[in-house]
Scaffold this motif. Structure first.
Motif, short mmCIF file in Angstrom:
data_model
loop_
_atom_site.label_atom_id
_atom_site.label_comp_id
_atom_site.label_asym_id
_atom_site.label_seq_id
_atom_site.Cartn_x
_atom_site.Cartn_y
_atom_site.Cartn_z
N ALA A 295 0.68 -1.22 0.10
CA ALA A 295 0.51 0.47 -0.08
C ALA A 295 1.06 1.38 -0.40
O ALA A 295 1.00 2.27 -1.02
N VAL A 296 1.97 1.90 1.18
CA VAL A 296 2.20 2.40 1.18
C VAL A 296 3.57 2.47 0.36
O VAL A 296 3.49 3.92 -0.73
N PRO A 297 4.75 1.84 -0.25
CA PRO A 297 5.52 2.39 -1.86
C PRO A 297 4.13 2.19 -3.16
O PRO A 297 4.86 3.33 -4.08
N VAL A 298 2.96 1.45 -3.94
CA VAL A 298 2.67 2.05 -4.58
C VAL A 298 1.24 3.09 -4.84
O VAL A 298 2.07 3.95 -5.30
N ALA A 299 1.09 3.64 -3.49
CA ALA A 299 0.68 4.31 -3.24
C ALA A 299 1.93 6.30 -4.01
O ALA A 299 1.74 7.46 -4.43
#
Length: 652
Positions: A295-299
């Motif tokens: 979630a964090v890296p994709v966003a």
């Protein structure tokens, strides 16, 4: 679900070429497709065999589909352990292994399909988030067409030198920074700045590398080597951004240990109190690592890509995350809050020459100088359509003025004190410019001919930009300038700044930034060489890259590729939205996962149902994180409506 190890940071290893990165990505994509195909084939074959009454062969088919995915997962785990990381891939490996060990081959097959499908979806998500950055890298030209001895020759970029005259055909990407050497040009800057309509450039105007010729061919006079040009610097920044890892992503890595411990505790407790190992298997297969892993890296990577589309190049995901927490913004004045290009506000006559004659003679001599004020005088004369003769016998005193002959007349132009000294006039009798203004004096044939009063105007979008910064949560906004206090206060009157710090040296700007950091994260915005130390000292340094100094761009964390200060607000809004989406994805995903694990521990979910529910949560988390690709900062709609270039679009 797996996660791809972060790319090596530029400080850790030698830079990886674009071709090597592309090869590695293609190899990983093919592996993801192969694992998904094998797992899906095993699942379907097992279901078919089970339907015809061969459960023994069905179990073998399911196991055959699981083993390639499990082997790939174990390799990934070993790689993470060598890197000193304990990732949540262990949960997926335990769930498949436990399901096979306790006779739940169908559940193991479902987990394998979802694992392989999640790996494929991760590759797709990462590829989509990098799409705009890859498009930027793909535009790097390899050669250029150069005028030489009355003909044209195709030469590699490393052979282009400042002063070379290049032919830029329609559709060509401009290979180096330069000035327009012929006629009028229309260039497409959308790849760098997000501007949708072609921009009109007049003869002598600056053209940055990386833009595309949108109309008829034109000649470009190179002003920099290819390696030092704007587009080459942008490519280096993009490559560094792709290799970065955000503080939030590192925090997620550390949090994975806690999530792993919670998962094992719930699974172990369910087995201990019920004596049923299938309960523990169900807990393991429903535990989802995706909210923390992806979630964090994709966003944030999606946010980087989105910001680049608006001409805001952010060097790393960590910078994007920090931008969302900025407390104080420190602004340089010249070239940042103001336009940075002095404009003539009045012409004072001291003799018989009229205003146009004064401007024409001053500009003719100033053609020999590269001083910003001299170039502004030349631009003002050209804007009035004045024909400028070529000066002769020119001598320049750097920082003071220029002497020479123009059409047989002795001319001196420069600061009032410099010209007065050359003419033998007392300095005290000269007119004085107001606060914040620059006075350029002109002497002709031993007599004072007049004065040009110039001022650096405030940017038209400065006031609106400051209001938007306040609305975006910026608590303090300060001005830091090396100019005199009276000039700085006059220019910024009515803007509502929290403080104006004038007369600062580069060290003084650094001290101001360090002092403000005690209140919270600080963003410094500047464009000159003297701003570089302060940009480096700030939590986030922002350089006006369109016309700013190379030193400030290198020292900064963010580069505004378009000469518009309002893009700073759009970058901050994108950072805030991307961080909010990342947090939402993590909280919602982990919350749903914990609830599902408790339901599995209580016996409400079988291992197969848990596996299906796990991946439903994973897919939802990834799709939610990809919303960052559609972030629409305020003002984006008006940008589209207001991008018509002077003179309109190119004909045809």
């Amino acid at each position: 679900m797996p996660h791809t190890p972060p790319l090596p940071r530029p400080t850790d290893t030698a830079p990886t070429s674009g071709a090597q990165q592309d090869t590695r990505h293609r190899r990983a994509d093919r592996l993801a497709v192969a694992l998904l195909a094998l797992a899906l084939l095993g699942l379907l074959a097992g279901l078919a065999l089970s339907a015809v009454g061969r459960p023994d062969l069905a179990t073998l088919a399911w196991a055959a589909g699981v083993l390639p995915a499990l082997a790939a997962l174990l390799v990934e785990i070993l790689h993470s352990l060598r890197e000193g990381e304990v990732g949540l891939d262990i949960v997926a490996a335990l769930s498949m292994s436990a399901a096979l060990a306790f006779g739940e081959a169908l559940a193991a097959a479902v987990v394998a399909v979802m694992y392989a499908g999640g790996s494929f979806l991760e590759r797709y998500a990462a590829g989509r988030a990098r799409r705009e950055m890859h498009a930027l890298l793909a535009r790097v030209p390899r050669s250029a067409t150069r005028h030489r001895n009355g003909g044209l020759e195709e030469v590699p970029l490393d052979r282009i030198a400042p002063g070379d005259r290049l032919l830029i055909r329609q559709g060509d990407v401009v290979p180096v920074d330069g000035t327009l050497a012929s006629g009028t040009a229309f260039v497409d800057t959308s790849a760098l700045t997000g501007e949708s309509l072609p921009a009109r450039v007049a003869e002598g105007g600056e053209i940055l590398s990386g833009v595309t010729n949108a109309a008829a061919p034109f000649d470009l006079r190179a002003t920099r080597d290819a390696r030092d040009s704007t587009f080459a610097g942008i490519v280096r920044l993009v490559e560094a951004a792709q290799a970065s890892k955000a503080p939030m992503a590192r925090l997620a890595d550390r949090s994975s240990m806690g999530f792993l411990a919670v998962t094992l505790a719930i699974a172990g407790t369910a087995w201990w109190f019920t004596g049923d190992p299938i309960r523990a298997v169900a807990v393991l297969v429903v535990a989802t690592p995706c909210p923390l892993i992806l979630a964090v890296p994709v966003a944030l990577v999606a946010g980087l890509s989105r910001a680049a589309a608006f001409g805001v190049l952010i060097k790393g995901a960590g910078t994007l995350e920090t931008m969302a927490r900025i407390h104080t913004v420190v602004l340089d004045k010249t070239g940042t809050l103001t336009d940075g290009r002095p404009q003539i506000v009045s012409v004072l006559r001291s003799g018989t020459l009229d205003e146009n004659a004064i401007l024409r003679l001053a500009a003719a001599l100033d053609q020999a100088s590269r001083h910003p004020v001299a170039q502004a005088v030349v631009a003002a004369a050209q804007a009035r359509g004045l024909a400028l003769p070529v000066p002769e016998s020119v001598t320049e005193v750097p920082g003071d003025g220029v002497l020479g002959r123009v059409e047989g007349r002795d001319v001196v132009v420069g600061s009032a004190g410099f010209v007065a000294a050359r003419l033998g006039l007392p300095d005290g009798q000269l007119p004085r410019a107001g606060a914040g203004a620059v006075q350029v004096a002109l002497g002709v044939d031993g007599r004072m001919a007049g004065h040009l009063v110039m001022s650096d105007p405030l940017r038209g979008d400065a006031a609106a930009m400051l209001d938007r910064l306040r609305r975006n949560g910026i608590a303090r906004i300060l001005l830091a300038t090396g100019d005199r206090a009276e000039g700085a206060e006059r220019v910024t009157e009515g803007l509502g700044l929290d403080a104006v710090r004038a007369g600062l040296s580069p060290d003084g700007k650094v001290l101001l930034v360090l002092t403000e950091r005690k209140r919270g994260p600080v963003m410094m915005v500047g464009d000159g060489v003297n701003d570089a130390p302060a940009l480096a000292a700030a939590d986030v340094g922002v350089a006006m890259g369109a016309r700013g100094a190379a030193a400030s761009a290198e020292a900064s964390d963010v580069v505004l590729l378009v000469d518009r200060i309002d893009r700073l607000c759009q970058g901050i809004e994108i950072a805030l939205a991307a961080r909010r989406i990342a947090v939402e994805s993590v909280v919602a995903g982990i919350g749903l996962s914990v609830l599902a694990m408790l339901a599995a521990a209580a016996g409400y979910l079988t291992p197969v149902e848990g596996a299906l529910l796990q991946e439903a949560i994973d897919v939802a988390v990834i799709l939610n994180a990809l919303r960052a690709l559609r972030i629409a900062p305020s003002g984006a709609e008006s940008d589209v409506a207001g991008r018509a270039a002077p003179g309109g679009p190119p004909p045809g």
